[in-house]
Design an enzyme around this catalytic site. Sequence first.
Site, PDB file in Angstrom:
ATOM      1  N   ASP A  29      94.243  46.509  14.181  1.00  0.00           N
ATOM      2  CA  ASP A  29      93.955  45.235  13.548  1.00  0.00           C
ATOM      3  C   ASP A  29      95.224  44.373  13.581  1.00  0.00           C
ATOM      4  OD1 ASP A  29      91.617  44.211  11.329  1.00  0.00           O
ATOM      5  OD2 ASP A  29      93.564  43.203  11.293  1.00  0.00           O
ATOM      6  N   ILE A  30      95.061  43.091  13.908  1.00  0.00           N
ATOM      7  CA  ILE A  30      96.212  42.196  14.054  1.00  0.00           C
ATOM      8  C   ILE A  30      96.890  41.953  12.703  1.00  0.00           C
ATOM      9  CG2 ILE A  30      95.074  39.948  13.700  1.00  0.00           C
ATOM     10  CD1 ILE A  30      96.478  39.025  16.299  1.00  0.00           C
ATOM     11  N   GLY A  90      82.760  39.230   3.353  1.00  0.00           N
ATOM     12  CA  GLY A  90      84.088  39.211   3.955  1.00  0.00           C
ATOM     13  C   GLY A  90      84.100  39.321   5.468  1.00  0.00           C
ATOM     14  N   SER A  92      84.414  38.141   9.028  1.00  0.00           N
ATOM     15  CA  SER A  92      84.980  36.929   9.623  1.00  0.00           C
ATOM     16  C   SER A  92      84.836  36.907  11.140  1.00  0.00           C
ATOM     17  CB  SER A  92      86.455  36.784   9.239  1.00  0.00           C
ATOM     18  OG  SER A  92      87.202  37.872   9.726  1.00  0.00           O
ATOM     19  N   HIS A  97      81.970  45.549  14.078  1.00  0.00           N
ATOM     20  CA  HIS A  97      83.201  46.340  14.140  1.00  0.00           C
ATOM     21  C   HIS A  97      83.352  47.127  12.850  1.00  0.00           C
ATOM     22  CE1 HIS A  97      84.189  42.460  12.349  1.00  0.00           C
ATOM     23  NE2 HIS A  97      85.076  43.114  11.602  1.00  0.00           N
ATOM     24  N   HIS A  99      86.125  49.083  10.351  1.00  0.00           N
ATOM     25  CA  HIS A  99      87.541  49.179   9.991  1.00  0.00           C
ATOM     26  C   HIS A  99      87.831  50.634   9.635  1.00  0.00           C
ATOM     27  CE1 HIS A  99      88.202  44.740   9.158  1.00  0.00           C
ATOM     28  NE2 HIS A  99      86.891  44.808   9.064  1.00  0.00           N
TER      29      HIS A  99
HETATM   30  P1  5GP Z   1      86.114  41.237   9.249  1.00  0.00           P
HETATM   31  O1  5GP Z   1      86.822  40.288   8.310  1.00  0.00           O
HETATM   32  O2  5GP Z   1      85.150  40.483  10.146  1.00  0.00           O
HETATM   33  O3  5GP Z   1      85.504  42.428   8.603  1.00  0.00           O
HETATM   34  O4  5GP Z   1      87.250  41.858  10.158  1.00  0.00           O
HETATM   35  C1  5GP Z   1      87.827  41.155  11.225  1.00  0.00           C
HETATM   36  C2  5GP Z   1      89.175  41.764  11.458  1.00  0.00           C
HETATM   37  O5  5GP Z   1      89.603  41.387  12.743  1.00  0.00           O
HETATM   38  C3  5GP Z   1      90.241  41.313  10.465  1.00  0.00           C
HETATM   39  O6  5GP Z   1      90.765  42.452   9.778  1.00  0.00           O
HETATM   40  C4  5GP Z   1      91.272  40.613  11.348  1.00  0.00           C
HETATM   41  O7  5GP Z   1      92.598  40.875  10.933  1.00  0.00           O
HETATM   42  C5  5GP Z   1      90.983  41.169  12.720  1.00  0.00           C
HETATM   43  N1  5GP Z   1      91.259  40.264  13.830  1.00  0.00           N
HETATM   44  C6  5GP Z   1      90.882  38.967  13.925  1.00  0.00           C
HETATM   45  N2  5GP Z   1      91.278  38.452  15.104  1.00  0.00           N
HETATM   46  C7  5GP Z   1      91.924  39.462  15.760  1.00  0.00           C
HETATM   47  C8  5GP Z   1      92.564  39.532  17.033  1.00  0.00           C
HETATM   48  O8  5GP Z   1      92.632  38.574  17.814  1.00  0.00           O
HETATM   49  N3  5GP Z   1      93.118  40.722  17.383  1.00  0.00           N
HETATM   50  C9  5GP Z   1      93.061  41.807  16.545  1.00  0.00           C
HETATM   51  N4  5GP Z   1      93.645  42.936  16.999  1.00  0.00           N
HETATM   52  N5  5GP Z   1      92.461  41.774  15.343  1.00  0.00           N
HETATM   53  C10 5GP Z   1      91.903  40.609  14.955  1.00  0.00           C
END
Ligand code: 5GP
Length: 108
Positions: A29-30, A90, A92, A97, A99
């Site tokens: 995760d970034i 949450g 985004s 995906h 975590h």
């Molecule tokens: P969500 O909020 O949808 O559950 O998780 C999305 C995740 O993707 C977040 O934890 C965010 O830090 C990660 N993320 C968003 N854009 C990128 C990216 O370009 N590269 C990586 N490696 N992670 C990303």
Amino acid sequence: MDCIFCKIVAGQIPATLLGETEHSIAFKDISPRQPIHILVVPKTHHSNVADLAFEDPTGLVDLVQLGSKLAAEYSTGSFRLSFNTGIEAGQSVFHAHGHITSNTPKNQ
Ligand code: 5GP
Ligand code: ZN
């Protein structure tokens, strides 16, 4: 489709890849929220884990297996696998995906 995870799967955006199968990839995760924070992602586009479960159950099992193997490799074995589903929960990035997060990295 303008999907950041489809672009990572296609190699159009860089990511720190940690594992791959026929159906799934895993990368860091970034913006890690735990000492270990790995994303496990189906190679095909599904909006969230619920859609993935109905549209490609084999892909969902594969994703969980890949995540579990990486959790065993990088953590002491205690980890969380979570799927934010929907904006208010949450989510985004609207490409399914999981975590993998852990507070207990191996060798620390
Ligand atoms: P969500 O909020 O949808 O559950 O998780 C999305 C995740 O993707 C977040 O934890 C965010 O830090 C990660 N993320 C968003 N854009 C990128 C990216 O370009 N590269 C990586 N490696 N992670 C990303
Ligand atoms: Zn996508």
